[in-house]
Motif scaffolding. Structure first.
Motif, PDB file in Angstrom:
ATOM      1  N   LYS A 217       0.823  -1.213   0.000  1.00 55.71           N
ATOM      2  CA  LYS A 217       0.000   0.000   0.000  1.00 55.71           C
ATOM      3  C   LYS A 217       0.856   1.261   0.000  1.00 55.71           C
ATOM      4  O   LYS A 217       0.434   2.303  -0.505  1.00 55.71           O
ATOM      5  N   LYS A 221      -0.341   2.371  -5.927  1.00 58.59           N
ATOM      6  CA  LYS A 221      -1.583   3.151  -5.853  1.00 58.59           C
ATOM      7  C   LYS A 221      -2.806   2.275  -5.600  1.00 58.59           C
ATOM      8  O   LYS A 221      -3.783   2.716  -4.996  1.00 58.59           O
ATOM      9  N   LYS A 222      -2.765   1.047  -6.096  1.00 61.40           N
ATOM     10  CA  LYS A 222      -3.913   0.146  -5.951  1.00 61.40           C
ATOM     11  C   LYS A 222      -3.412  -1.278  -5.784  1.00 61.40           C
ATOM     12  O   LYS A 222      -2.499  -1.704  -6.493  1.00 61.40           O
ATOM     13  N   THR A 241      -0.706   2.879 -10.946  1.00 59.35           N
ATOM     14  CA  THR A 241      -1.696   3.920 -11.232  1.00 59.35           C
ATOM     15  C   THR A 241      -3.032   3.519 -10.613  1.00 59.35           C
ATOM     16  O   THR A 241      -3.332   2.328 -10.504  1.00 59.35           O
ATOM     17  N   PRO A 242      -3.846   4.495 -10.224  1.00 63.23           N
ATOM     18  CA  PRO A 242      -5.146   4.148  -9.638  1.00 63.23           C
ATOM     19  C   PRO A 242      -6.144   3.641 -10.666  1.00 63.23           C
ATOM     20  O   PRO A 242      -7.114   2.981 -10.322  1.00 63.23           O
ATOM     21  N   ASN A 243      -5.896   3.946 -11.946  1.00 68.22           N
ATOM     22  CA  ASN A 243      -6.810   3.543 -13.010  1.00 68.22           C
ATOM     23  C   ASN A 243      -6.193   2.440 -13.859  1.00 68.22           C
ATOM     24  O   ASN A 243      -4.978   2.404 -14.073  1.00 68.22           O
ATOM     25  N   SER A 262      -5.182   6.773 -18.111  1.00 65.79           N
ATOM     26  CA  SER A 262      -6.121   5.657 -18.168  1.00 65.79           C
ATOM     27  C   SER A 262      -6.300   5.233 -19.618  1.00 65.79           C
ATOM     28  O   SER A 262      -6.147   6.038 -20.539  1.00 65.79           O
ATOM     29  N   ASN A 333      -9.425  14.420  -6.023  1.00 67.43           N
ATOM     30  CA  ASN A 333     -10.649  13.651  -6.179  1.00 67.43           C
ATOM     31  C   ASN A 333     -11.438  13.689  -4.875  1.00 67.43           C
ATOM     32  O   ASN A 333     -10.918  14.069  -3.822  1.00 67.43           O
ATOM     33  N   ASP A 335     -12.617  11.402  -2.877  1.00 66.65           N
ATOM     34  CA  ASP A 335     -12.171  10.532  -1.787  1.00 66.65           C
ATOM     35  C   ASP A 335     -11.052  11.180  -0.986  1.00 66.65           C
ATOM     36  O   ASP A 335     -11.067  11.176   0.251  1.00 66.65           O
ATOM     37  N   ASN A 336     -10.069  11.729  -1.687  1.00 65.60           N
ATOM     38  CA  ASN A 336      -8.940  12.353  -0.990  1.00 65.60           C
ATOM     39  C   ASN A 336      -9.358  13.630  -0.271  1.00 65.60           C
ATOM     40  O   ASN A 336      -8.934  13.897   0.856  1.00 65.60           O
ATOM     41  N   ASP A 374     -16.143   9.458  -9.324  1.00 67.47           N
ATOM     42  CA  ASP A 374     -14.977   9.314 -10.202  1.00 67.47           C
ATOM     43  C   ASP A 374     -14.923  10.387 -11.282  1.00 67.47           C
ATOM     44  O   ASP A 374     -13.860  10.622 -11.867  1.00 67.47           O
TER      45      ASP A 374
END
Length: 471
Positions: A217, A221-222, A241-243, A262, A333, A335-336, A374
């Motif tokens: 983690k 990123k994911k 990458t998160p995507n 992405s 974003n 969430d952050n 998103d």
């Protein structure tokens, strides 16, 4: 990570140089247009297919678990680095799935010699075979495979001394995705070979899954837990990458590959695949899509001139794709931004901004159809709505992809931007302000006849509630 030679000598360390000493005997056979490997990995291989032996249950289980990750959406147009490759099963498999290059790294020359023979016999010209310690590899690849490896380089074939150092090394070699295996300390192989205590005097962090998960983690990123190989072994995929970035789109890159944020297949309609690449390059965002999707986005965004929507810089078409260039939003974003609960004033400003977005959409007679977290960013405390590729107006209609709108789509299957925005606000609120929850209930009632559809009424109600909250 320990690297000082004098320090190592003073600690009297001992590297293991024969990791396969207890493995099945290595052997290689050629049969017409295929070959068969025996040893630690047992499988059959041709130029176009690969199949684990029924006797190698561990390899068969890994093959089944990793099958979704060895499809072109992950592999095509990418480079592969297999660390502790043994008989290079995953390198051959990746090349069959259109990887552009694969590198097999191991310190067992007997196994690597088999790999070279298979490479030459079946003409896998894009396979590179390297005899080297993992710690001596410094050139990154798009995808790194590290199976049955972590416990070895913890303190046995290398001297990292901590799982943080192990994962950091793997992360430094990974451009896109790491496929890695975790093996519990009570695993039979570790109990027999004593990998994690091979050089006890260099250990600076315990070998635990908690430390392993924490390191994944920290450096990626994911992280996805793929599944269990056995009760003491499991597979993970970690992404830089998160995507998801699927490079198998049927059009060329318009910017360098390392600028892609992405890449994915958006939808299939009437036999046509609709793809999208998003690039972060030259201080702006380039969005490249199949057919005229990007042009549609440009047309819709040019209708607006406010802080709640990104500005269009340029747009054009080429062959079978279109491109829109938009400003890069310097924000976070949702969430952050809401990870740490904001002040009441900031939260109220966010909701007011969401209603302004709905108001501007209504004035232009545009339905976004895909309002969800998103597709929103926060800039200077205010929401910015992105991604107008599937938007509609009376003059600009388009088909509806499956699952468009996600969980924020009304349960009756229709599209309602008010409903979707209400769901976004509801997620952000998380029940903190009961008054806000009552307000979103007016937007998200399951029965559309009980839902407020008039944005002017919603804004009026919100104005009253906002004053109530501030008093």
């Amino acid at each position: 990570m320990i690297s000082d030679n004098n320090n190592l000598e003073s600690k009297k360390v001992n590297l293991c140089l024969t990791p396969n000493i207890n493995a099945r005997k290595a052997n290689f056979e050629a049969f017409g247009d295929s070959v068969k490997f025996h040893g630690y990995q047992e499988y059959s291989l041709s130029k176009h297919w690969i199949q684990p032996s029924v006797t190698d249950t561990s390899l068969q289980k890994k093959y089944n678990l990793l099958y979704p990750f060895f499809k072109p959406r992950y592999i095509e147009k990418r480079t592969i680095l297999d660390l502790g490759a043994n008989s290079a099963f995953y390198c051959f498999w990746a090349l069959q799935q259109k990887a552009i290059k694969a590198t097999a790294v191991d310190i067992d020359e007997e196994y690597l010699d088999m790999v070279r023979k298979a490479k030459d016999y079946l003409d896998f010209e894009n396979l590179n075979v390297v005899n080297a310690n993992v710690m001596d590899i410094n050139s990154p690849s798009d995808i790194v495979i590290a199976l049955a490896l972590v416990h070895w380089i913890y303190s046995c074939t290398a001297l990292t001394g901590s799982l943080d150092a192990v994962v950091k090394k793997l992360a430094n070699l990974t451009n896109y995705m790491l496929i890695v295996e975790w093996i519990e300390p009570d695993d039979a192989a570790i109990q027999f070979f004593k990998h994690i205590n091979f050089n006890e005097n260099i250990i600076i962090e315990p070998y635990t899954q908690e430390a392993f998960n924490s390191a994944l983690k920290k450096y990626f990123k994911k992280v996805i837990e793929i599944g269990d190989i056995s009760s003491s072994r499991k597979l993970f995929a970690a992404f830089c990458t998160p995507n998801e970035i699927d490079l198998s789109a049927p059009f060329p890159f318009i910017k360098p590959q390392d600028t892609i944020l992405s890449g994915r297949l958006l939808a299939v309609n009437a036999g046509i695949e609709y793809w999208s690449f998003v690039y972060d390059a030259e201080g702006v965002i380039y969005k490249q899509t199949t057919a005229n999707l990007a042009l549609r986005e440009a047309d819709f965004l040019r209708e607006f001139d406010s802080e709640y929507f990104p500005k269009v810089k340029d747009f054009w078409t080429e062959n079978n794709f279109s491109v829109v260039v938009i400003e890069k939003i310097k924000g976070e974003n949702l969430d952050n931004f809401f990870l740490k609960p904001p002040s009441q004033d900031i939260f109220l400003e966010f909701i007011s901004g969401c209603l302004e977005i709905l108001s501007e959409l209504h004035k232009k007679d545009i339905v976004h159809r895909d309002i969800r977290p998103d597709n929103m960013l926060i800039r200077n405390g205010k929401p910015v709505l992105l991604d107008f590729g599937w938007a509609e107006s009376n003059e600009h209609k388009i088909f509806t992809p499956d699952l468009l709108g996600g969980e924020e789509r009304p349960p009756d299957g229709n599209h309602s931007d008010i409903y979707s925005m209400g769901k976004v606000i509801e997620q952000v609120n998380q029940g903190k302000y009961p008054v806000v929850q009552h307000f979103t209930n007016l937007m998200t009632a399951t029965d559309p006849y009980l839902r407020i559809h008039d944005i002017s009424i919603l804004k009026s109600v919100w104005f009253s509630l906002q004053n109530y909250l501030k008093d």
